[in-house]
Design an enzyme around this catalytic site. Structure first.
Site, short mmCIF file in Angstrom:
data_model
loop_
_atom_site.label_atom_id
_atom_site.label_comp_id
_atom_site.label_asym_id
_atom_site.label_seq_id
_atom_site.Cartn_x
_atom_site.Cartn_y
_atom_site.Cartn_z
N HIS A 156 11.36 -16.41 27.40
CA HIS A 156 10.09 -17.12 27.04
C HIS A 156 10.32 -18.37 26.28
O HIS A 156 10.76 -18.36 25.05
CB HIS A 156 8.95 -16.31 26.49
CG HIS A 156 7.70 -16.51 26.13
ND1 HIS A 156 6.77 -17.30 27.48
CD2 HIS A 156 6.97 -17.11 24.98
CE1 HIS A 156 5.56 -17.61 26.72
NE2 HIS A 156 5.74 -17.64 25.45
N SER B 195 3.37 -21.92 26.58
CA SER B 195 2.80 -20.68 26.43
C SER B 195 1.31 -20.82 26.22
O SER B 195 0.71 -21.17 27.48
CB SER B 195 3.43 -20.12 25.07
OG SER B 195 2.97 -18.91 24.94
N GLU C 272 10.58 -13.48 32.51
CA GLU C 272 9.62 -13.10 31.44
C GLU C 272 8.43 -12.69 32.17
O GLU C 272 8.13 -13.08 33.25
CB GLU C 272 9.43 -14.31 30.78
CG GLU C 272 8.69 -15.54 31.60
CD GLU C 272 8.17 -16.60 30.65
OE1 GLU C 272 7.29 -16.42 29.74
OE2 GLU C 272 8.88 -17.69 30.68
#
Length: 303
Positions: free
Chosen positions: A271, A157, A241
Site C-alpha cells: 500500500h 489512500s 493489497e
C-alpha cells in the site's frame, strides 16, 4: 473516448532496495492510537506520528507555503509564469493523520517531473469531519481552474477518495479536471466495516472522518458516484493489497459509462509504496507525472 477495461499487471522483480525495505517494515501507524474523541490527544498523536513518518522538505525540490482558495497548501515545481501543467494533491493518512509535508516524498518527485504541484493541508477530523477535507481539496481545485486553466487531481489512500470525489463534483459543476491519478486509493467507505479491506485502526480512522454521514454517500465513497464525464484516470495499486479490489471495481464501473481508467496492479509491492525511496516508487511516479502532464497539455485554454 476509449476505455481500458482490464487491469495491467506490472510483473517485475523487486529491487534490492525494496527487498531490504520489506524485511524491516514497521507497522503503518507506529504510535498507539488514542481515544479519537479526545481532540488534544489526537493532535499530539498526529504531530508525533507525522514527525516519525517524516516532514522534511526536499532540498532539490523546495516546497513553499501558500494559501489557495482560502486553504493552506505546500506548492512545488516550476514558477507560475512557466506555464507548467498544474496538479492538486491530496495526501493520505486515513484522514486523521498525514499532512502535505508528510507527502513531500511524492509531491517532490511529481514536481521534479515538471508539474506545478499544490499539495493541500486539508482540515482533519475529529475537529473537522466529513465533508471538510473534500471541501478544502475542491476549493483549491476550483480556485486554480476558475479561469478555465487545465488542472489535474491526484491523491493517495484516503487522499485518493478526496481527489476522485473532487473530480466527480467539479465535473458535475462543468469544471472537468485535466486528468486524475490515484495511488492505492480508498474509494468506497461502505465496503470497509467488518471487511478485510483495512485493519481495525484503519476503520477507526475512516469512521472518525465519516462521523454521522452515510458511508454510501457518493461524496464520501466516490466509487458509488456517477463516473461518467470524468477525464482519463490512472490508478496504481499493489496487486495484493486489499484495496486493489476497489480499484478493479472502479475500472469496471467507469468502463460501463465510457470513462477511461488505466489500472496498474504492481506485483510484490505494498500500500502506497510511492512514499519510499525506491526505484519502484520513482518509476510509478514518473509514469503518473507523464500521464497527468499529457492530460493537462491536451486540454485547450479557453480565452
Amino acid at each position: 473516448m476509449s476505455t481500458d477495461a482490464a487491469p495491467v499487471i506490472r510483473r517485475h522483480r523487486l529491487s534490492s532496495e525494496a527487498e531490504a525495505y520489506k524485511a524491516r517494515r514497521k507497522p503503518s501507524v507506529p504510535i498507539t492510537m488514542p481515544d479519537l474523541s479526545d481532540h488534544a490527544a489526537v493532535a499530539r498523536w498526529r504531530a508525533e506520528t507525522n514527525a516519525l513518518w517524516g516532514e522534511d522538505d526536499d532540498p532539490h525540490v523546495p516546497h513553499r507555503r501558500e494559501v489557495i482558495g482560502g486553504v493552506a497548501c505546500l506548492v512545488a515545481g516550476p514558477p507560475p509564469d512557466a506555464g507548467a501543467p498544474m496538479m492538486v494533491y491530496a495526501h493520505g493518512g486515513g484522514y486523521v493523520l498525514g499532512s502535505a509535508a508528510v507527502a513531500i516524498p511524492i509531491t517532490a518527485r511529481l514536481a521534479a517531473s515538471g508539474l506545478r504541484v499544490m499539495s493541500v493541508d486539508y482540515r482533519q477530523p475529529p475537529e473537522h469531519p466529513f465533508p471538510a477535507a473534500l471541501d478544502d481539496v475542491l476549493a483549491v481545485y476550483l480556485a486554480l481552474a476558475g479561469d478555465d486553466t487545465p488542472v489535474a487531481l491526484a491523491g493517495d489512500s484516503s487522499g485518493g477518495a478526496l481527489a476522485l470525489g473532487a473530480a466527480v463534483t467539479a465535473t458535475a459543476r462543468g469544471s472537468q479536471p485535466a486528468a486524475v491519478a490515484l495511488f492505492s486509493p480508498l474509494l468506497d467507505h461502505a465496503a470497509v466495516p467488518g471487511s478485510s479491506l483495512v485493519d481495525d485502526e484503519g476503520s477507526r480512522l475512516i469512521d472518525c472522518y465519516a462521523a454521522d454521514a452515510d458511508p454510501a454517500d457518493p461524496r464520501l465513497s466516490p466509487l458509488r458516484a456517477d463516473l461518467s464525464g470524468l477525464p482519463a484516470v490512472l490508478v496504481q495499486a499493489a496487486a495484493d493489497e486489499p484495496l486493489a479490489s476497489q480499484a478493479v471495481e472502479m475500472q469496471a464501473r467507469a468502463a460501463a459509462v465510457g470513462t477511461s481508467v488505466t489500472l496498474q496492479l504492481w506485483e510484490h509491492l505494498w500500500h502506497t509504496w510511492h512514499y519510499h525511496d525506491l526505484p519502484e516508487a520513482d518509476q510509478a511516479l514518473t509514469e503518473a507525472a507523464t500521464y497527468l502532464m499529457s492530460g493537462a497539455q491536451s486540454v485547450p485554454h479557453r480565452a
